[in-house]
Design an enzyme around this catalytic site. Structure first.
Site, mmCIF file in Angstrom:
data_model
loop_
_atom_site.group_PDB
_atom_site.id
_atom_site.type_symbol
_atom_site.label_atom_id
_atom_site.label_comp_id
_atom_site.label_asym_id
_atom_site.label_seq_id
_atom_site.Cartn_x
_atom_site.Cartn_y
_atom_site.Cartn_z
ATOM 1 C CG HIS A 125 -19.064 -43.784 1.578
ATOM 2 N ND1 HIS A 125 -18.826 -42.533 2.101
ATOM 3 C CD2 HIS A 125 -19.694 -44.475 2.558
ATOM 4 C CE1 HIS A 125 -19.309 -42.475 3.338
ATOM 5 N NE2 HIS A 125 -19.835 -43.641 3.638
ATOM 6 C CB CYS A 126 -13.772 -41.602 0.599
ATOM 7 S SG CYS A 126 -13.393 -41.801 -1.145
ATOM 8 N NE ARG A 127 -15.326 -33.939 0.116
ATOM 9 C CZ ARG A 127 -16.224 -32.973 -0.034
ATOM 10 N NH1 ARG A 127 -17.061 -32.697 0.919
ATOM 11 N NH2 ARG A 127 -16.267 -32.277 -1.147
ATOM 12 N N GLY A 129 -15.309 -40.958 -3.683
ATOM 13 C CA GLY A 129 -15.158 -42.318 -4.204
ATOM 14 C C GLY A 129 -14.048 -42.387 -5.235
ATOM 15 C CB SER A 133 -13.898 -45.653 -1.064
ATOM 16 O OG SER A 133 -14.189 -44.698 -2.034
#
Length: 187
Positions: A125-127, A129, A133
């Site tokens: 994930h990132c913030r 997605g 990511s």
């Protein structure tokens, strides 16, 4: 398509919008984009019960950090959950060299999937997605499954709305060229 290992940012960009040519932010908090590999956003990353229900064994945070553009989780955050955590301090800017972390990320995903007699599940994930990511998972598919950049982007895009920034797409093009030269891509 260009012969050999040459893929352009434009070619990869064209794979990302929907049928009408629009980019849309992800409609789901997370999606399984490849068997046992999930791409998602911060909301689910911070919900350990939800991750446990999903059977997630490993979390790869490609946006580790404390600013509003990042997701401030850590090994401590997942302590006692049985979830193995790895963080990469990625910025979602064209100038950030995420490719420096492609191998590290791929190694972690490999370990996650091999976990528990190959029953592990990894949540990348990132913030949102949407950019960091998905780029990491595309690189993983190229490095470990010999997909070329187009196929890898299309594989992920088929399951989730994504829009890596042009800098990241350029880094995937460079990876494509390198792997192609080394004979490490199929096709």
């Amino acid at each position: 398509p260009a012969p050999g290992g040459d893929v352009s940012v434009q070619q990869l960009n064209e794979l990302c919008p929907d049928g009408s040519g629009f980019y849309s932010l992800p409609t789901q908090h997370f999606n399984e984009v490849f068997p046992r590999i999930y791409i998602g956003n911060a909301f689910v990353a911070q919900n350990t019960m939800r991750l446990q229900k999903l059977g997630v064994t490993h979390v790869l945070n490609v946006a580790e950090g404390t600013s509003f553009m990042h997701v401030n989780t850590s090994e401590d955050f997942y302590a006692g959950t049985g979830i193995t955590y790895h963080g990469i301090r990625g910025n979602d800017t064209e100038h950030f060299d995420l490719s420096a972390f492609f191998e590290e990320g791929a190694d972690f995903i490999d370990r996650a999937l091999a976990h528990n007699n190959s029953k592990g599940k990894v949540y990348v994930h990132c913030r949102e997605g949407f950019s960091r990511s998905p780029t990491m998972v595309v690189a993983y598919l190229m490095l470990r499954h010999k997909m070329d950049a187009r196929l890898a982007v299309a594989t992920v895009r088929h399951k989730r709305e994504i829009g890596p920034n042009d800098g990241f797409l350029r880094q995937l093009c460079q990876l494509n060229q390198k792997l192609s030269k080394e004979g490490k891509l199929n096709g």
